[in-house]
Design a protein around this motif. Sequence first.
Motif, PDB file in Angstrom:
ATOM      1  N   CYS A   1       6.657   8.511 -14.105  1.00 21.81           N
ATOM      2  CA  CYS A   1       5.165   8.197 -13.709  1.00 21.81           C
ATOM      3  C   CYS A   1       5.152   7.438 -12.639  1.00 21.81           C
ATOM      4  N   ALA A   2       3.450   7.717 -11.710  1.00 21.58           N
ATOM      5  CA  ALA A   2       3.783   7.123 -10.211  1.00 21.58           C
ATOM      6  C   ALA A   2       2.923   5.941  -9.879  1.00 21.58           C
ATOM      7  N   PHE A   3       3.759   5.585  -9.874  1.00 18.72           N
ATOM      8  CA  PHE A   3       3.220   3.673 -10.114  1.00 18.72           C
ATOM      9  C   PHE A   3       2.315   3.548  -8.776  1.00 18.72           C
ATOM     10  N   ASP A   4       1.325   1.956  -8.609  1.00 19.97           N
ATOM     11  CA  ASP A   4       0.012   1.774  -7.862  1.00 19.97           C
ATOM     12  C   ASP A   4      -0.331   0.902  -8.489  1.00 19.97           C
ATOM     13  N   PRO A   5       0.545   0.064  -6.961  1.00 20.29           N
ATOM     14  CA  PRO A   5       0.039  -1.672  -6.920  1.00 20.29           C
ATOM     15  C   PRO A   5      -0.519  -2.076  -7.518  1.00 20.29           C
ATOM     16  N   GLU A   6      -2.358  -1.090  -7.772  1.00 12.72           N
ATOM     17  CA  GLU A   6      -3.259  -1.844  -7.718  1.00 12.72           C
ATOM     18  C   GLU A   6      -3.397  -1.486  -9.589  1.00 12.72           C
ATOM     19  N   LYS A   7      -2.750  -1.056 -10.046  1.00 10.07           N
ATOM     20  CA  LYS A   7      -2.996  -0.910 -11.736  1.00 10.07           C
ATOM     21  C   LYS A   7      -1.834  -1.344 -12.644  1.00 10.07           C
TER      22      LYS A   7
ATOM     23  N   ARG B   1      -6.008  -6.983  -7.284  1.00 10.68           N
ATOM     24  CA  ARG B   1      -6.766  -5.961  -6.955  1.00 10.68           C
ATOM     25  C   ARG B   1      -7.197  -5.959  -5.358  1.00 10.68           C
ATOM     26  N   PRO B   2      -6.458  -5.782  -4.514  1.00 10.24           N
ATOM     27  CA  PRO B   2      -6.525  -6.063  -2.970  1.00 10.24           C
ATOM     28  C   PRO B   2      -7.895  -6.291  -2.165  1.00 10.24           C
ATOM     29  N   ALA B   3      -8.317  -7.503  -2.055  1.00 11.16           N
ATOM     30  CA  ALA B   3      -9.666  -7.515  -1.442  1.00 11.16           C
ATOM     31  C   ALA B   3      -9.580  -8.275   0.320  1.00 11.16           C
ATOM     32  N   SER B   4     -10.130  -8.904   1.390  1.00  3.82           N
ATOM     33  CA  SER B   4     -10.462  -8.511   2.584  1.00  3.82           C
ATOM     34  C   SER B   4     -11.451  -9.992   2.819  1.00  3.82           C
ATOM     35  N   PRO B   5     -11.166 -10.449   3.154  1.00  2.51           N
ATOM     36  CA  PRO B   5      -9.250 -11.341   3.150  1.00  2.51           C
ATOM     37  C   PRO B   5      -9.279 -11.276   1.596  1.00  2.51           C
ATOM     38  N   LEU B   6      -7.833 -11.669   0.921  1.00 12.18           N
ATOM     39  CA  LEU B   6      -7.199 -11.829   0.176  1.00 12.18           C
ATOM     40  C   LEU B   6      -7.117 -13.553  -0.258  1.00 12.18           C
ATOM     41  N   ASP B   7      -7.998 -13.801  -1.510  1.00 12.35           N
ATOM     42  CA  ASP B   7      -8.028 -14.978  -2.290  1.00 12.35           C
ATOM     43  C   ASP B   7      -7.446 -15.394  -3.076  1.00 12.35           C
ATOM     44  N   PRO B   8      -6.303 -15.979  -3.360  1.00 10.73           N
ATOM     45  CA  PRO B   8      -5.315 -15.704  -4.729  1.00 10.73           C
ATOM     46  C   PRO B   8      -6.606 -17.102  -5.453  1.00 10.73           C
ATOM     47  N   ALA B   9      -7.183 -18.022  -5.233  1.00 13.42           N
ATOM     48  CA  ALA B   9      -7.606 -18.791  -5.522  1.00 13.42           C
ATOM     49  C   ALA B   9      -9.147 -18.280  -6.682  1.00 13.42           C
ATOM     50  N   ASN B  10      -9.680 -17.117  -6.109  1.00 18.43           N
ATOM     51  CA  ASN B  10     -10.441 -16.280  -6.494  1.00 18.43           C
ATOM     52  C   ASN B  10     -10.281 -15.422  -7.442  1.00 18.43           C
ATOM     53  N   PRO B  11     -11.294 -15.732  -8.501  1.00 16.80           N
ATOM     54  CA  PRO B  11     -10.390 -15.184 -10.026  1.00 16.80           C
ATOM     55  C   PRO B  11     -11.497 -13.591 -10.050  1.00 16.80           C
ATOM     56  N   ASP B  12     -12.187 -13.419  -8.893  1.00 25.82           N
ATOM     57  CA  ASP B  12     -11.930 -11.672  -8.569  1.00 25.82           C
ATOM     58  C   ASP B  12     -11.588 -10.790  -7.855  1.00 25.82           C
ATOM     59  N   HIS B  13     -11.104 -11.142  -7.760  1.00 27.25           N
ATOM     60  CA  HIS B  13      -9.645 -10.236  -6.204  1.00 27.25           C
ATOM     61  C   HIS B  13      -8.356 -10.101  -7.750  1.00 27.25           C
ATOM     62  N   TYR B  14      -8.730 -10.260  -8.934  1.00 32.43           N
ATOM     63  CA  TYR B  14      -7.646  -9.745  -9.942  1.00 32.43           C
ATOM     64  C   TYR B  14      -8.665  -9.294 -10.995  1.00 32.43           C
ATOM     65  N   TYR B  15      -8.437  -8.455 -11.776  1.00 25.51           N
ATOM     66  CA  TYR B  15      -8.291  -7.557 -12.826  1.00 25.51           C
ATOM     67  C   TYR B  15      -7.570  -8.836 -14.331  1.00 25.51           C
ATOM     68  N   ARG B  16      -8.990  -9.631 -14.906  1.00 19.83           N
ATOM     69  CA  ARG B  16      -8.157 -11.134 -15.978  1.00 19.83           C
ATOM     70  C   ARG B  16      -8.467 -10.619 -17.334  1.00 19.83           C
ATOM     71  N   MET B  17      -6.937 -10.792 -17.944  1.00 21.61           N
ATOM     72  CA  MET B  17      -7.203 -10.790 -19.449  1.00 21.61           C
ATOM     73  C   MET B  17      -7.991 -11.602 -20.720  1.00 21.61           C
TER      74      MET B  17
ATOM     75  N   ASP C   1       1.082  -1.912  -0.139  1.00 18.26           N
ATOM     76  CA  ASP C   1       0.207   0.115   0.256  1.00 18.26           C
ATOM     77  C   ASP C   1       0.896   1.266  -0.036  1.00 18.26           C
ATOM     78  N   ASN C   2       1.758   1.363   0.719  1.00 19.99           N
ATOM     79  CA  ASN C   2       2.930   2.577   0.384  1.00 19.99           C
ATOM     80  C   ASN C   2       3.605   3.064   0.061  1.00 19.99           C
ATOM     81  N   LEU C   3       3.524   1.939  -1.289  1.00 19.81           N
ATOM     82  CA  LEU C   3       3.686   2.972  -2.929  1.00 19.81           C
ATOM     83  C   LEU C   3       3.473   3.404  -3.692  1.00 19.81           C
ATOM     84  N   LYS C   4       2.031   2.849  -3.444  1.00 21.08           N
ATOM     85  CA  LYS C   4       1.057   3.972  -4.449  1.00 21.08           C
ATOM     86  C   LYS C   4       1.734   5.430  -4.737  1.00 21.08           C
TER      87      LYS C   4
END
Length: 376
Positions: free
Chosen positions: A276-282, A292-308, A29-32
């Motif tokens: 350019c400014a860095f944004d870990p969420e983009k 895309r952070p979510a609480s709680p983070l579930d790496p197996a849940n595709p809704d926690h990531y923007y997908r191509m 978060d502190n890199l944003k």
Amino acid sequence: MKKIYLLSLATVAAMPTALMAEIPEGYYDNLKGLSGGDLKTAIYNTIKSPNTPGYGPGANKTWWAFYETDQLPDGTYLNRYSDLKFEVGERGSRPKKDIKGTTNSKGDYIEMNIEHSFPKSWWGGSEGSIYNDLFNLYPSDNSTNSAKSNLVMDRVASVSTDDGYTKIGRGTNVSENVWEPIDTYKGDFSRGYMYMISAWQNYTWVKVGLQFLDNNLYPTFKQWAADLYSEWCRLDVPDQIEIDRNEAVYRIQGNRNPYIDFPNLFEYLWGDSTDCAFDPEKTVVAGGGIYRPASPLDPANPDHYYRMEILYAADYTTADNGVTETTVKAPDASSSVWNRSSQYGWVANSYIGGIRYESDATLYTEEIDLAATTNA
């Protein structure tokens, strides 16, 4: 209907979830919104002071950790420096010879050592956490380890030795001997160097290290090093082994390599996005997609990531696949600029009979409907 013409013949595809970096909620978060020196210092504050294991063989030491971080499915250690393979054996032990029982010129077995990719002499030789940091340590055969010594990593211009994995010789940017890794690991080692000058930026660089480092918080790399290591990071992006190792080291010592998590982070510090400014969420995470952070983070849940989505995929080595060519200017009436081969697919060429000709020709795929696409 939205339409797009692809002028690049690259395949655009989604990456499976298993490849994704499992970034903890809020870790970056502190890199944003930061760039340049402020961004590098924020990285330092995020990953500094790792809880590193002890050094050497034995329980909860380096070889104990390598058992988890560098063991291949076939029960051998990944050796990034040569083709010699070593069986893992009992956890915490150091292999005393390779599978073939290879010997050196003295008749002694070639053993495995702990190799500091970023040698300790570059920070003055002190030990402790920086010396034990797993992000800088790899299993290596002691023969290559000795030959590599404390040489700077550079593109070798004049080769003196080359085992197919590690080249040694006069450098392109350094006038003395340097070492160059195999293409497969150029990005791995470059991201490791970026990690070291970030996680330990409070250290003073000395001796051979000053051939490619400056003692400042930013940019730290000399320009040639920033350019070369950036090039190698683009050519060799994190693969599954590197992603898995990042996760394994994080489990052991509690910090991560952000240059693995975010394969284009280096661009914001030394590459094409320094203004350019860095944004870990983009930004892209290792393996594809956008974190895309979510609480709680579930790496197996595709809704926690923007997908191509898979937008277009074609193998041009086997067929034209509906591609058409528009030629404005060709070398001559009997020559085409674009030609398709079974080896390379579509290839453009206007160098004929040893002469370069001016040409202008474009390939077009069939129309691609993007009307229902939201994250192309």
